[in-house]
Design a protein around this motif. Structure first.
Motif, PDB file in Angstrom:
ATOM      1  N   ALA A 120     -39.073   3.331 -22.789  1.00 66.09           N
ATOM      2  CA  ALA A 120     -39.494   2.113 -22.683  1.00 66.09           C
ATOM      3  C   ALA A 120     -38.357   1.109 -22.320  1.00 66.09           C
ATOM      4  O   ALA A 120     -38.498   0.499 -21.515  1.00 66.09           O
ATOM      5  CB  ALA A 120     -40.538   1.791 -23.872  1.00 66.09           C
ATOM      6  N   ALA A 146     -37.653  -0.783 -18.910  1.00 67.00           N
ATOM      7  CA  ALA A 146     -37.503  -2.137 -18.992  1.00 67.00           C
ATOM      8  C   ALA A 146     -36.157  -2.695 -18.243  1.00 67.00           C
ATOM      9  O   ALA A 146     -35.940  -3.733 -18.151  1.00 67.00           O
ATOM     10  CB  ALA A 146     -37.664  -2.776 -20.214  1.00 67.00           C
ATOM     11  N   ILE A 205     -38.410  -9.535 -23.992  1.00 63.51           N
ATOM     12  CA  ILE A 205     -38.631  -9.181 -22.634  1.00 63.51           C
ATOM     13  C   ILE A 205     -39.830 -10.311 -22.102  1.00 63.51           C
ATOM     14  O   ILE A 205     -39.668 -10.966 -20.973  1.00 63.51           O
ATOM     15  CB  ILE A 205     -39.189  -8.045 -22.114  1.00 63.51           C
ATOM     16  N   SER A 206     -40.706 -10.538 -22.986  1.00 59.64           N
ATOM     17  CA  SER A 206     -41.980 -11.436 -22.584  1.00 59.64           C
ATOM     18  C   SER A 206     -41.348 -12.728 -22.359  1.00 59.64           C
ATOM     19  O   SER A 206     -42.043 -13.481 -21.850  1.00 59.64           O
ATOM     20  CB  SER A 206     -43.032 -11.220 -23.834  1.00 59.64           C
ATOM     21  N   LEU A 256     -38.997  -1.080 -30.427  1.00 60.94           N
ATOM     22  CA  LEU A 256     -39.829  -1.612 -29.255  1.00 60.94           C
ATOM     23  C   LEU A 256     -40.608  -3.034 -29.343  1.00 60.94           C
ATOM     24  O   LEU A 256     -40.622  -3.420 -28.306  1.00 60.94           O
ATOM     25  CB  LEU A 256     -41.013  -0.398 -28.741  1.00 60.94           C
ATOM     26  N   VAL A 257     -41.033  -3.084 -30.563  1.00 57.89           N
ATOM     27  CA  VAL A 257     -41.850  -4.350 -30.761  1.00 57.89           C
ATOM     28  C   VAL A 257     -40.725  -5.650 -30.396  1.00 57.89           C
ATOM     29  O   VAL A 257     -41.341  -6.598 -29.668  1.00 57.89           O
ATOM     30  CB  VAL A 257     -42.466  -4.554 -32.122  1.00 57.89           C
ATOM     31  N   ASP A 311     -39.328   5.109 -27.128  1.00 62.87           N
ATOM     32  CA  ASP A 311     -38.996   3.683 -27.238  1.00 62.87           C
ATOM     33  C   ASP A 311     -37.699   3.666 -26.367  1.00 62.87           C
ATOM     34  O   ASP A 311     -37.550   2.849 -25.655  1.00 62.87           O
ATOM     35  CB  ASP A 311     -38.505   3.196 -28.686  1.00 62.87           C
ATOM     36  N   LEU A 320     -38.015  -5.522 -28.550  1.00 64.29           N
ATOM     37  CA  LEU A 320     -37.746  -5.534 -27.214  1.00 64.29           C
ATOM     38  C   LEU A 320     -38.832  -6.067 -26.509  1.00 64.29           C
ATOM     39  O   LEU A 320     -38.613  -6.975 -25.350  1.00 64.29           O
ATOM     40  CB  LEU A 320     -37.659  -3.864 -26.791  1.00 64.29           C
ATOM     41  N   GLU A 321     -40.211  -5.866 -26.586  1.00 59.68           N
ATOM     42  CA  GLU A 321     -41.290  -6.261 -25.769  1.00 59.68           C
ATOM     43  C   GLU A 321     -41.354  -7.884 -26.254  1.00 59.68           C
ATOM     44  O   GLU A 321     -41.511  -8.344 -25.204  1.00 59.68           O
ATOM     45  CB  GLU A 321     -42.745  -5.575 -26.087  1.00 59.68           C
TER      46      GLU A 321
END
Length: 383
Positions: free
Chosen positions: A104, A108, A81-82, A74-75, A101, A77-78
């Motif tokens: 999420a 997304a 995406i950011s 997830l980290v 995860d 992925l975020e």
């Protein structure tokens, strides 16, 4: 200070004071590696394995070059995406995912997931309904310098059954993946994996599955202490094998390089803390550095990855040295079975450079074991 492959890194080393172990990454060399690998694979899309080096300047440059991204959690992925990466350009490549995860990632917009177990299929069906899945095959990979066998993948004999199970749950099995092992120095190492993948593909089609995606995984090598083909030539060799085993190329193919894109772009600058001998008549000296296995050099475990190492010693004459890290853990020894030759006048305060250190170093560094700070990272560019 000996020259590196990067004018930007050379300039930094000449002009800046470095007081703690620091990884210097030349983003322009990352771009060169991306171009070389893309050329050799002749159109196969690259999904950069974020875990290799998740520094934002690295990810931003690769995004601008058109790279896709393989995330393991997830980290990561975020993070991508950011940076504005469209979810269509993201593959969730880990086969071990928490439910939250998966949720999420699905929320997304990610719709492509790796799987190698029945429970994982059930989790995906429940939390990412209708998603595309590719099944990772269990491989040996024992010839690679950093094998990725045993832990990941399903036995090829059971792969099609797993795909059919996923289809029965409403998922869309689109293909298969494998990993030859990290740092697979010889193109010939790809033969058994591609042979196995072809057999599974054919069996899947015989069972009525319409596969479209062949995921080659990673394994593309960096230049450590042994000569290898240049990246473009190596990738061209892999592409030729893909064409041999899959003469009617799947409509979709992808690769997940990490090490090959960032390793050679990085140099770690470290400092000698102590030079000693256990006995007066010992041939090999013990050289203790301010960096070790727990602060960025985890891949020296078993002496699997052997970095190219140079020093600021003044004498040309060298002798064998055992390299060790600074922590109080006796496992924190980098190279002992095959000592490293370093100048005979090496002493406390001298600098040591680890070349090809841009991958799997900062991400492996502990938060503060023994009070040692995490590996500092500085990204550079001539542009």
């Amino acid at each position: 200070m000996p020259a590196t492959a990067s004018p930007a890194i050379d300039a930094f080393l000449r002009t800046q004071m470095i007081e703690q172990p620091t990884l210097l990454v030349d983003i322009d060399l990352v771009e060169t590696a991306f171009a070389d690998l893309s050329e050799g694979l002749a159109g196969i899309p690259l999904f950069y394995a974020v875990k290799a080096n998740p520094e934002i300047p690295v990810l931003q440059r690769l995004k601008n070059l058109g790279s896709n991204f393989d995330v393991a959690g997830l980290v990561e992925l975020e993070l991508v995406i950011s940076l504005g990466v469209h979810p269509d350009r993201i593959s969730f490549g880990s086969t071990i995912k928490k439910n939250r995860d998966i949720i999420a990632a699905y929320e997304a917009g990610v719709r492509l997931f790796a799987v190698d177990a029945y429970e994982e299929m059930e989790k995906l069906a429940a939390h990412a309904p209708g998603s595309q899945v590719f099944v990772r095959l269990l491989t040996n990979g024992s010839d690679a310098d950093w094998p990725l066998s045993r832990k990941f993948g399903i036995d090829p004999e059971e792969a099609v059954e797993l795909m059919l199970f996923g289809k029965s749950l409403g998922l869309v099995p689109v293909g298969i993946s494998f990993h030859v092992g990290s740092q697979a120095r010889d193109v010939a190492m790809w033969h058994p994996c591609l042979d196995m993948a072809r057999d599974v593909w054919q069996t899947a089609e015989e069972h009525g599955l319409e596969l479209s995606l062949l995921n080659l995984g990673g394994g593309f090598p960096a230049y450590y202490d042994q000569d290898i083909q240049n990246l473009a030539a190596y990738a061209k060799g892999v592409r030729a094998l893909v064409d041999k085993y899959f003469p009617n190329n799947p409509s979709r193919m992808m690769a997940e390089p990490g090490r090959a894109l960032v390793a050679d772009a990085g140099v770690i600058s470290a400092e000698v803390v102590l030079v000693s001998r256990k006995r007066k008549d010992d041939i090999a000296r013990w050289v203790y550095l301010d960096i070790g296995k727990f602060s960025g050099l985890a891949e020296t475990q078993g002496e699997a990855i052997r970095y190219r190492i140079v020093s600021t010693g003044r004498l040309e004459e060298t002798g064998p040295c055992v390299l060790a890290g600074p922590s109080c853990d006796s496992e924190d020894v980098l190279y002992e079975k095959r000592p490293v030759d370093l100048p005979l006048d090496l002493k406390c305060g001298d600098r040591i450079l680890f070349h090809a250190a841009g991958a799997y170093t900062a991400t492996y560094a502990s938060v503060g074991f023994n009070g040692i700070p995490p590996l500092k990272v500085i990204c550079l560019s001539a542009g």
